[in-house]
Design a protein around this motif. Structure first.
Motif, PDB file in Angstrom:
ATOM      1  N   MET A  42       0.838  -1.192   0.000  1.00  0.00           N
ATOM      2  CA  MET A  42       0.000   0.000   0.000  1.00  0.00           C
ATOM      3  C   MET A  42       0.881   1.255   0.000  1.00  0.00           C
ATOM      4  SD  MET A  42      -3.131  -1.109  -0.174  1.00  0.00           S
ATOM      5  CE  MET A  42      -4.308   0.036   0.541  1.00  0.00           C
ATOM      6  N   PHE A  43       0.253   2.424   0.145  1.00  0.00           N
ATOM      7  CA  PHE A  43       0.980   3.684   0.018  1.00  0.00           C
ATOM      8  C   PHE A  43       2.137   3.768   1.006  1.00  0.00           C
ATOM      9  CE2 PHE A  43       0.740   8.551   0.643  1.00  0.00           C
ATOM     10  CZ  PHE A  43       1.742   8.756  -0.275  1.00  0.00           C
ATOM     11  N   HIS A  44       1.932   3.324   2.243  1.00  0.00           N
ATOM     12  CA  HIS A  44       3.019   3.412   3.226  1.00  0.00           C
ATOM     13  C   HIS A  44       4.193   2.512   2.843  1.00  0.00           C
ATOM     14  CE1 HIS A  44       0.528   0.026   4.685  1.00  0.00           C
ATOM     15  NE2 HIS A  44       1.648  -0.467   5.154  1.00  0.00           N
ATOM     16  N   ASP A  45       3.906   1.411   2.165  1.00  0.00           N
ATOM     17  CA  ASP A  45       4.988   0.538   1.700  1.00  0.00           C
ATOM     18  C   ASP A  45       5.768   1.210   0.574  1.00  0.00           C
ATOM     19  OD1 ASP A  45       4.308  -1.866   3.324  1.00  0.00           O
ATOM     20  OD2 ASP A  45       2.489  -1.823   2.117  1.00  0.00           O
ATOM     21  N   LEU A  46       5.035   1.844  -0.359  1.00  0.00           N
ATOM     22  CA  LEU A  46       5.697   2.571  -1.439  1.00  0.00           C
ATOM     23  C   LEU A  46       6.546   3.705  -0.876  1.00  0.00           C
ATOM     24  CD1 LEU A  46       6.006   3.091  -4.534  1.00  0.00           C
ATOM     25  CD2 LEU A  46       4.052   4.653  -4.317  1.00  0.00           C
ATOM     26  N   LEU A  47       6.017   4.434   0.107  1.00  0.00           N
ATOM     27  CA  LEU A  47       6.784   5.512   0.715  1.00  0.00           C
ATOM     28  C   LEU A  47       8.077   4.992   1.326  1.00  0.00           C
ATOM     29  CD1 LEU A  47       4.068   7.681   2.496  1.00  0.00           C
ATOM     30  CD2 LEU A  47       5.541   8.384   0.610  1.00  0.00           C
TER      31      LEU A  47
ATOM     32  N   GLY B 184     -13.105   1.407 -10.056  1.00  0.00           N
ATOM     33  CA  GLY B 184     -12.737   1.469  -8.639  1.00  0.00           C
ATOM     34  C   GLY B 184     -11.235   1.541  -8.430  1.00  0.00           C
ATOM     35  N   GLU B 185     -10.478   0.890  -9.281  1.00  0.00           N
ATOM     36  CA  GLU B 185      -9.020   0.919  -9.152  1.00  0.00           C
ATOM     37  C   GLU B 185      -8.485   2.327  -9.402  1.00  0.00           C
ATOM     38  OE1 GLU B 185      -5.589  -2.131 -10.299  1.00  0.00           O
ATOM     39  OE2 GLU B 185      -6.610  -1.362 -12.072  1.00  0.00           O
ATOM     40  N   THR B 186      -9.034   3.010 -10.390  1.00  0.00           N
ATOM     41  CA  THR B 186      -8.615   4.388 -10.673  1.00  0.00           C
ATOM     42  C   THR B 186      -9.005   5.307  -9.524  1.00  0.00           C
ATOM     43  OG1 THR B 186      -8.751   4.028 -13.054  1.00  0.00           O
ATOM     44  CG2 THR B 186      -8.883   6.307 -12.283  1.00  0.00           C
ATOM     45  N   GLU B 187     -10.191   5.119  -8.961  1.00  0.00           N
ATOM     46  CA  GLU B 187     -10.611   5.923  -7.809  1.00  0.00           C
ATOM     47  C   GLU B 187      -9.650   5.721  -6.640  1.00  0.00           C
ATOM     48  OE1 GLU B 187     -15.457   5.968  -8.493  1.00  0.00           O
ATOM     49  OE2 GLU B 187     -14.515   4.171  -7.645  1.00  0.00           O
ATOM     50  N   PHE B 188      -9.261   4.491  -6.411  1.00  0.00           N
ATOM     51  CA  PHE B 188      -8.317   4.158  -5.342  1.00  0.00           C
ATOM     52  C   PHE B 188      -6.965   4.833  -5.578  1.00  0.00           C
ATOM     53  CE2 PHE B 188      -4.925   0.824  -4.593  1.00  0.00           C
ATOM     54  CZ  PHE B 188      -4.677   1.165  -3.271  1.00  0.00           C
ATOM     55  N   ALA B 189      -6.404   4.664  -6.777  1.00  0.00           N
ATOM     56  CA  ALA B 189      -5.096   5.240  -7.087  1.00  0.00           C
ATOM     57  C   ALA B 189      -5.149   6.766  -7.043  1.00  0.00           C
ATOM     58  CB  ALA B 189      -4.615   4.753  -8.449  1.00  0.00           C
ATOM     59  N   ASN B 190      -6.259   7.343  -7.481  1.00  0.00           N
ATOM     60  CA  ASN B 190      -6.390   8.794  -7.441  1.00  0.00           C
ATOM     61  C   ASN B 190      -6.441   9.303  -6.006  1.00  0.00           C
ATOM     62  OD1 ASN B 190      -6.754  11.342  -8.885  1.00  0.00           O
ATOM     63  ND2 ASN B 190      -8.802  11.337  -7.980  1.00  0.00           N
ATOM     64  N   GLY B 191      -7.017   8.515  -5.114  1.00  0.00           N
ATOM     65  CA  GLY B 191      -7.021   8.887  -3.699  1.00  0.00           C
ATOM     66  C   GLY B 191      -5.610   8.915  -3.126  1.00  0.00           C
ATOM     67  N   VAL B 192      -4.808   7.917  -3.493  1.00  0.00           N
ATOM     68  CA  VAL B 192      -3.407   7.894  -3.058  1.00  0.00           C
ATOM     69  C   VAL B 192      -2.665   9.098  -3.638  1.00  0.00           C
ATOM     70  CG1 VAL B 192      -1.227   6.627  -3.217  1.00  0.00           C
ATOM     71  CG2 VAL B 192      -3.363   5.397  -2.756  1.00  0.00           C
ATOM     72  N   ALA B 193      -2.935   9.389  -4.914  1.00  0.00           N
ATOM     73  CA  ALA B 193      -2.295  10.541  -5.555  1.00  0.00           C
ATOM     74  C   ALA B 193      -2.642  11.835  -4.836  1.00  0.00           C
ATOM     75  CB  ALA B 193      -2.715  10.619  -7.019  1.00  0.00           C
ATOM     76  N   ALA B 194      -3.895  11.965  -4.401  1.00  0.00           N
ATOM     77  CA  ALA B 194      -4.313  13.164  -3.686  1.00  0.00           C
ATOM     78  C   ALA B 194      -3.596  13.272  -2.342  1.00  0.00           C
ATOM     79  CB  ALA B 194      -5.827  13.145  -3.490  1.00  0.00           C
ATOM     80  N   MET B 195      -3.439  12.158  -1.661  1.00  0.00           N
ATOM     81  CA  MET B 195      -2.684  12.163  -0.407  1.00  0.00           C
ATOM     82  C   MET B 195      -1.260  12.637  -0.651  1.00  0.00           C
ATOM     83  SD  MET B 195      -3.946   8.497   1.149  1.00  0.00           S
ATOM     84  CE  MET B 195      -2.821   8.561   2.555  1.00  0.00           C
ATOM     85  N   SER B 196      -0.624  12.091  -1.673  1.00  0.00           N
ATOM     86  CA  SER B 196       0.751  12.439  -1.976  1.00  0.00           C
ATOM     87  C   SER B 196       0.879  13.902  -2.386  1.00  0.00           C
ATOM     88  CB  SER B 196       1.282  11.534  -3.089  1.00  0.00           C
ATOM     89  OG  SER B 196       2.617  11.820  -3.404  1.00  0.00           O
TER      90      SER B 196
ATOM     91  N   SER C  51      -0.663  16.349  -1.387  1.00  0.00           N
ATOM     92  CA  SER C  51      -0.827  17.269  -0.265  1.00  0.00           C
ATOM     93  C   SER C  51       0.506  17.803   0.239  1.00  0.00           C
ATOM     94  CB  SER C  51      -1.552  16.561   0.891  1.00  0.00           C
ATOM     95  OG  SER C  51      -0.669  15.617   1.518  1.00  0.00           O
ATOM     96  N   GLY C  52       1.575  17.094  -0.065  1.00  0.00           N
ATOM     97  CA  GLY C  52       2.891  17.511   0.398  1.00  0.00           C
ATOM     98  C   GLY C  52       3.226  17.035   1.800  1.00  0.00           C
ATOM     99  N   ILE C  53       2.272  16.447   2.481  1.00  0.00           N
ATOM    100  CA  ILE C  53       2.515  15.970   3.844  1.00  0.00           C
ATOM    101  C   ILE C  53       3.609  14.907   3.868  1.00  0.00           C
ATOM    102  CG2 ILE C  53       1.476  14.698   5.773  1.00  0.00           C
ATOM    103  CD1 ILE C  53      -1.168  16.051   5.098  1.00  0.00           C
ATOM    104  N   TYR C  54       3.707  14.160   2.768  1.00  0.00           N
ATOM    105  CA  TYR C  54       4.634  13.029   2.717  1.00  0.00           C
ATOM    106  C   TYR C  54       5.935  13.361   1.986  1.00  0.00           C
ATOM    107  CZ  TYR C  54       0.224  10.823   3.937  1.00  0.00           C
ATOM    108  OH  TYR C  54      -0.960  10.514   4.545  1.00  0.00           O
ATOM    109  N   GLY C  55       6.176  14.657   1.742  1.00  0.00           N
ATOM    110  CA  GLY C  55       7.403  15.051   1.066  1.00  0.00           C
ATOM    111  C   GLY C  55       7.153  15.454  -0.375  1.00  0.00           C
ATOM    112  N   ASN C  56       8.218  15.477  -1.150  1.00  0.00           N
ATOM    113  CA  ASN C  56       8.136  15.979  -2.522  1.00  0.00           C
ATOM    114  C   ASN C  56       7.666  14.938  -3.532  1.00  0.00           C
ATOM    115  OD1 ASN C  56       9.055  18.558  -1.787  1.00  0.00           O
ATOM    116  ND2 ASN C  56      11.196  17.901  -1.898  1.00  0.00           N
TER     117      ASN C  56
END
Length: 348
Positions: A50-55, A88-100, A102-107
């Motif tokens: 998931m996103f935390h693993d990719l980070l 649904g997969e695109t909605e999921f990935a777009n949600g991760v993209a929106a999190m990223s 935000s800048g909260i997780y870096g550049n």
């Protein structure tokens, strides 16, 4: 080298984090910008990524500035018309993209582009699904991947779309492809090396569509191909040379860590170093760059699938070793330029 078949060869083998952690390296050229054009995100019983693993992986010292999410049948909708559940997969990935974003997780801009799926066997009716995917992607949906991997050897596992022989030439399937082409979307091709001529024909029929060949063209090295490695390499190289004549085709240089019968690193007591990977992957990598040119090649992680062979940081070190003799412009193309051009990613 000929390798014994693991229990799930041709499928996704679960990653052993403790094994991967046995080898880590300081990043070479840590300032070099990298666009990773191929990774997945999924939640599965035996193999979450998931996103935390990719980070965690992208924070291993390399300058990963953006990534491209690629279809993996993740988070499909449970309900609704079957042909639209892939949205649904695109909605999921777009949600991760929106999190990223935000800048909260870096550049890092994770999932800056989304490569989803549409069943092209719908023919012209696929247009409705493409439009739904575009809307769900909020500007990030860039195209689809269609897995057409199939071989006459029954020991070779077909890809998950259950393709039929000659699918890329099927009239109805091509009607679906025309809906993609009309929307100026990209097409990721995941097939096996005996099918490369079919991709050449498809590229010739749709010269204005960007076609991206995944994982150096899927060379098969197991089942009946296990004892024919030299022959397979020669056949693959000849087919790649023909494909390179199509200017709308680019190549993802990676995926060599998968369990496809070529390398047994994932079965050893410890993971390989980046130098070991570079030495093993060199014939495939150098052939792709020689035939297509750096401007049509892009290094890819294919994580977490390739994580069975090495850590993320080690893999990118291997790519940097392989590109050591490239010119500055070639290095830029291989690590970020080709991917950002093909997938229309604006880098700051």
């Amino acid at each position: 080298m000929n390798t014994p078949l693991p229990p799930r060869l041709g499928n996704v083998i679960p990653v052993d984090p403790a094994w991967v952690a046995k080898v880590s390296e300081e990043a070479l050229e840590p300032a070099l910008p990298i666009v990773d054009p191929h990774h997945h995100l999924w939640q599965r019983a035996d193999n979450d990524y998931m996103f935390h693993d990719l980070l965690a992986d992208t924070r291993t010292g390399h300058n990963i500035v953006a990534t491209v999410f690629v279809d993996c049948h993740s988070m499909y909708r449970k309900e609704g018309p079957p042909e639209l559940r892939c949205v649904g997969e695109t909605e999921f990935a777009n949600g991760v993209a929106a999190m990223s974003a935000s800048g909260i997780y870096g550049n890092l801009r994770a999932c800056a582009r989304i490569v989803g799926h549409v069943d092209l066997r719908l023919g012209a009716k696929a247009g409705v699904v493409f439009d739904a995917q575009i809307a769900a992607g909020n500007g990030r949906f860039i195209g689809i991947r269609y897995q057409t991997g199939l071989d006459k050897d029954p020991g070779i596992r077909a890809t998950r779309t259950n393709p039929t022989p000659g699918l890329m030439a099927d009239a109805t399937w091509r009607d679906g492809f025309r809906e993609l082409a009309r929307r100026d979307l990209t097409f990721d091709a995941w097939a096996y090396h005996p099918q490369l001529a079919e991709i050449s024909d498809l590229a010739a029929a749709f010269p204005n569509t960007q076609i991206i060949l995944d994982h150096v063209g899927g060379p098969l090295g197991y089942a009946s191909y296990a004892s024919r490695h030299a022959e397979v390499f020669a056949t693959w190289k000849k087919s790649m040379a023909r494909l390179a004549r199509q200017p709308n085709v680019s190549v993802k240089v990676g995926g060599l860590g998968m369990a496809m019968g070529w390398f047994d690193f994932y079965q050893r007591p410890s993971p390989p170093s980046s130098q070991m990977l570079a030495d093993a992957f060199r014939p495939w990598v150098e052939t792709c760059i020689e035939l297509f040119g750096a401007e049509r090649c892009m290094f890819e992680s294919n994580f977490p699938v390739d994580k069975i062979t090495s850590g993320y940081g080690v893999l990118w070190n291997a790519f940097k070793r392989l590109a050591a003799n490239a010119s500055p412009s070639e290095r830029t193309a291989l690590f970020s330029g080709t991917a950002s051009r093909v997938y229309k990613i604006a880098l700051s």
